[in-house]
Design a protein around this motif. Structure first.
Motif, PDB file in Angstrom:
ATOM      1  N   ALA A 154      59.115  -5.401 -29.334  1.00 17.15           N
ATOM      2  CA  ALA A 154      58.243  -5.185 -30.413  1.00 17.15           C
ATOM      3  C   ALA A 154      58.612  -5.826 -31.453  1.00 17.15           C
ATOM      4  O   ALA A 154      58.157  -5.244 -32.598  1.00 17.15           O
ATOM      5  CB  ALA A 154      58.112  -3.338 -30.365  1.00 17.15           C
ATOM      6  N   HIS A 204      55.565  -6.017 -33.861  1.00 12.93           N
ATOM      7  CA  HIS A 204      54.250  -6.192 -33.371  1.00 12.93           C
ATOM      8  C   HIS A 204      54.364  -4.858 -32.386  1.00 12.93           C
ATOM      9  O   HIS A 204      55.272  -4.251 -32.361  1.00 12.93           O
ATOM     10  CB  HIS A 204      53.982  -7.346 -32.440  1.00 12.93           C
ATOM     11  CG  HIS A 204      54.808  -7.872 -31.596  1.00 12.93           C
ATOM     12  ND1 HIS A 204      54.913  -7.065 -30.275  1.00 12.93           N
ATOM     13  CD2 HIS A 204      56.092  -8.702 -31.420  1.00 12.93           C
ATOM     14  CE1 HIS A 204      56.015  -7.795 -29.529  1.00 12.93           C
ATOM     15  NE2 HIS A 204      56.804  -8.575 -30.216  1.00 12.93           N
ATOM     16  N   ASP A 205      53.264  -4.410 -31.848  1.00 14.11           N
ATOM     17  CA  ASP A 205      53.020  -3.522 -31.009  1.00 14.11           C
ATOM     18  C   ASP A 205      53.841  -3.705 -29.777  1.00 14.11           C
ATOM     19  O   ASP A 205      53.948  -4.887 -29.311  1.00 14.11           O
ATOM     20  CB  ASP A 205      51.492  -3.284 -30.685  1.00 14.11           C
ATOM     21  CG  ASP A 205      50.724  -2.634 -31.748  1.00 14.11           C
ATOM     22  OD1 ASP A 205      51.132  -1.351 -32.501  1.00 14.11           O
ATOM     23  OD2 ASP A 205      50.124  -3.440 -32.359  1.00 14.11           O
ATOM     24  N   THR A 253      47.852  -6.629 -27.398  1.00 14.59           N
ATOM     25  CA  THR A 253      47.102  -6.188 -28.215  1.00 14.59           C
ATOM     26  C   THR A 253      46.466  -4.610 -28.046  1.00 14.59           C
ATOM     27  O   THR A 253      45.750  -4.445 -26.778  1.00 14.59           O
ATOM     28  CB  THR A 253      45.552  -6.879 -28.603  1.00 14.59           C
ATOM     29  OG1 THR A 253      46.228  -8.309 -28.835  1.00 14.59           O
ATOM     30  CG2 THR A 253      44.634  -6.430 -29.651  1.00 14.59           C
ATOM     31  N   PRO A 254      47.153  -3.604 -28.692  1.00 14.11           N
ATOM     32  CA  PRO A 254      46.608  -2.158 -28.100  1.00 14.11           C
ATOM     33  C   PRO A 254      45.051  -1.958 -28.427  1.00 14.11           C
ATOM     34  O   PRO A 254      44.489  -2.506 -29.305  1.00 14.11           O
ATOM     35  CB  PRO A 254      47.390  -1.436 -29.056  1.00 14.11           C
ATOM     36  CG  PRO A 254      47.742  -2.134 -30.198  1.00 14.11           C
ATOM     37  CD  PRO A 254      47.846  -3.345 -29.792  1.00 14.11           C
ATOM     38  N   ARG A 277      48.429   4.323 -24.416  1.00 12.78           N
ATOM     39  CA  ARG A 277      48.833   2.875 -24.304  1.00 12.78           C
ATOM     40  C   ARG A 277      47.665   1.989 -23.392  1.00 12.78           C
ATOM     41  O   ARG A 277      48.030   1.693 -22.507  1.00 12.78           O
ATOM     42  CB  ARG A 277      50.514   3.020 -23.458  1.00 12.78           C
ATOM     43  CG  ARG A 277      51.390   3.482 -24.595  1.00 12.78           C
ATOM     44  CD  ARG A 277      52.748   2.952 -23.925  1.00 12.78           C
ATOM     45  NE  ARG A 277      52.812   1.604 -24.085  1.00 12.78           N
ATOM     46  CZ  ARG A 277      53.566   1.091 -23.014  1.00 12.78           C
ATOM     47  NH1 ARG A 277      54.503   1.630 -22.160  1.00 12.78           N
ATOM     48  NH2 ARG A 277      53.998  -0.196 -23.141  1.00 12.78           N
ATOM     49  N   TYR A 293      45.189  -1.369 -23.710  1.00 11.86           N
ATOM     50  CA  TYR A 293      45.356  -2.829 -24.467  1.00 11.86           C
ATOM     51  C   TYR A 293      44.111  -3.679 -24.078  1.00 11.86           C
ATOM     52  O   TYR A 293      43.462  -3.495 -23.079  1.00 11.86           O
ATOM     53  CB  TYR A 293      46.628  -3.547 -23.790  1.00 11.86           C
ATOM     54  CG  TYR A 293      47.937  -2.904 -24.016  1.00 11.86           C
ATOM     55  CD1 TYR A 293      48.465  -3.260 -24.969  1.00 11.86           C
ATOM     56  CD2 TYR A 293      48.527  -1.904 -23.350  1.00 11.86           C
ATOM     57  CE1 TYR A 293      49.887  -2.719 -25.631  1.00 11.86           C
ATOM     58  CE2 TYR A 293      49.633  -1.388 -23.805  1.00 11.86           C
ATOM     59  CZ  TYR A 293      50.264  -1.738 -24.799  1.00 11.86           C
ATOM     60  OH  TYR A 293      51.523  -1.264 -25.364  1.00 11.86           O
TER      61      TYR A 293
END
Length: 362
Positions: A81, A98-99, A126-127, A144, A146
């Motif tokens: 992450a 980042h996610d 990218t969530p 979760r 994406y």
């Protein structure tokens, strides 16, 4: 099999040294040695002569991290992450959060530093909170979800985002590499049930991060293998059996300026048994040659490792390398026309083509 591609090509041994992990060639006459979670940077000639007094830089990383060495003795490290820059003294220069990655909590690739040291290329997830809008939904992990991954350019000095572009991938693995002139980054992402997708991206220099990257072309089912002189990129297609027409190995050369394919070879031309033989890598040896390792299955005999040389401009097979010692499938090119192989006993052997061999050492 093309018999012309099986003609023997003599090679010259340049020395042997005990291997201490996997080895990667770096710019500036250096080597990166990976042994478990320890990364060490060594002077190439000293290490291969067995005279290395110790590493010039080192870093310990976790199993879920991927790292690359920088010319100043530091490292770039990607985690599940975050991406961080590590100074030569081991301190953190900056960290970009980042996610978390989808699927297994580990980095998908090592960051890629541009040749001029200004930009760092990374791929991040990218969530998407709304499952109805998501391209990937984890039923067992609520929330979760994406959409497609993003390619980012980070400022190498600060870690700030200076370019972003969406990629049509949900990567389980990625390979990033800058063209040697720094004019473009090639990024390949493997997405489950979709094979490899590859793009060529250019930095625009725009002050707006949303305009800081321009995708100038790409291809599907081929992954980045290396760069050739000019704006040419070498790619490899693997027999993944993901799709009905994906049961073959290929090499292709693309002109990343025009986006067009300029050369192609079906590696079945080198195979003894196209249904069984394996070609899992290709290495740009120099501006005129590509080295292709393979594992072949002669009829009635045990599997054998063979290495072929192909013409970098046309991908025409030139012949098979005639080694005087046993070699494995892993090849490490050093950027000076020589390369390394490793045998089952842990010996690294350095080789050159006979007509270009420098004086032996080690």
């Amino acid at each position: 099999m093309d018999t012309a591609g099986n003609e023997p090509i003599d090679v010259v041994p340049l020395g042997t040294v005990r291997a201490r992990g996997t080895v990667e060639g770096l710019a500036g006459g250096r080597l990166l040695v990976r042994a478990g979670g320890l990364l060490e940077v060594h002077g190439r000639e000293e290490f291969l002569a067995g005279a290395a007094a110790g590493p010039v830089a080192s870093l310990r990383v976790e199993e879920h991290e991927r790292a690359a060495a920088t010319p100043d003795g530091g490292f770039l490290v990607a985690g599940p992450a975050s991406v961080r820059a590590v100074d030569p003294d081991g301190g953190t220069r900056w960290e970009f959060a980042h996610d978390p990655w989808h699927g297994t909590p580990r980095a998908r690739s090592a960051p890629a530093l541009s040749p001029d040291g200004r930009l760092v290329g990374v791929v991040v997830p990218t969530p998407e909170p709304d499952p109805a809008q998501a391209a990937l939904v984890y039923d067992a992990e609520p929330g979760r979800n994406y959409v497609w991954d993003r390619l980012l350019f980070l400022d190498a000095a600060t870690g700030g985002v200076v370019g972003r572009q969406q990629l049509r991938s949900l990567a389980s693995g990625a390979v990033l590499g800058w063209r040697p002139d720094g004019g473009a980054l090639a990024v390949s992402c493997w997405t489950a049930w979709h094979s490899w997708s590859t793009w060529w991206a250019e930095p625009t220099g725009s002050a707006d991060a949303d305009d800081g990257i321009r995708i100038v072309g790409g291809t599907w089912m081929h992954a980045l293998a290396g760069f050739l002189p000019g704006s040419r990129t070498l790619t490899q297609r693997y027999a993944e059996h993901v799709w009905p027409d994906d049961d073959r190995d290929e090499l292709a050369v693309y002109d990343t300026g025009s986006g067009g394919q300029v050369a192609l070879i079906d590696l079945a031309e080198l195979a003894l048994d196209p249904e069984e033989d394996e070609f899992r890598s290709a290495e740009v040896l120099d501006g005129r040659h590509v080295l292709v390792p393979g594992r072949v299955f002669p009829a009635g005999g045990p599997p054998q490792t063979r290495h072929w040389l192909v013409d970098a401009a046309t991908l025409r097979p030139l012949g098979r390398l005639a080694y005087p010692a046993a070699v494995g499938r892993d090849v490490t090119v050093l950027g000076d026309g020589t390369w390394l192989t490793e045998d089952d006993d842990g010996h690294l052997r350095r080789w050159a083509l006979e007509r270009t061999a420098p004086p032996a050492s080690g």
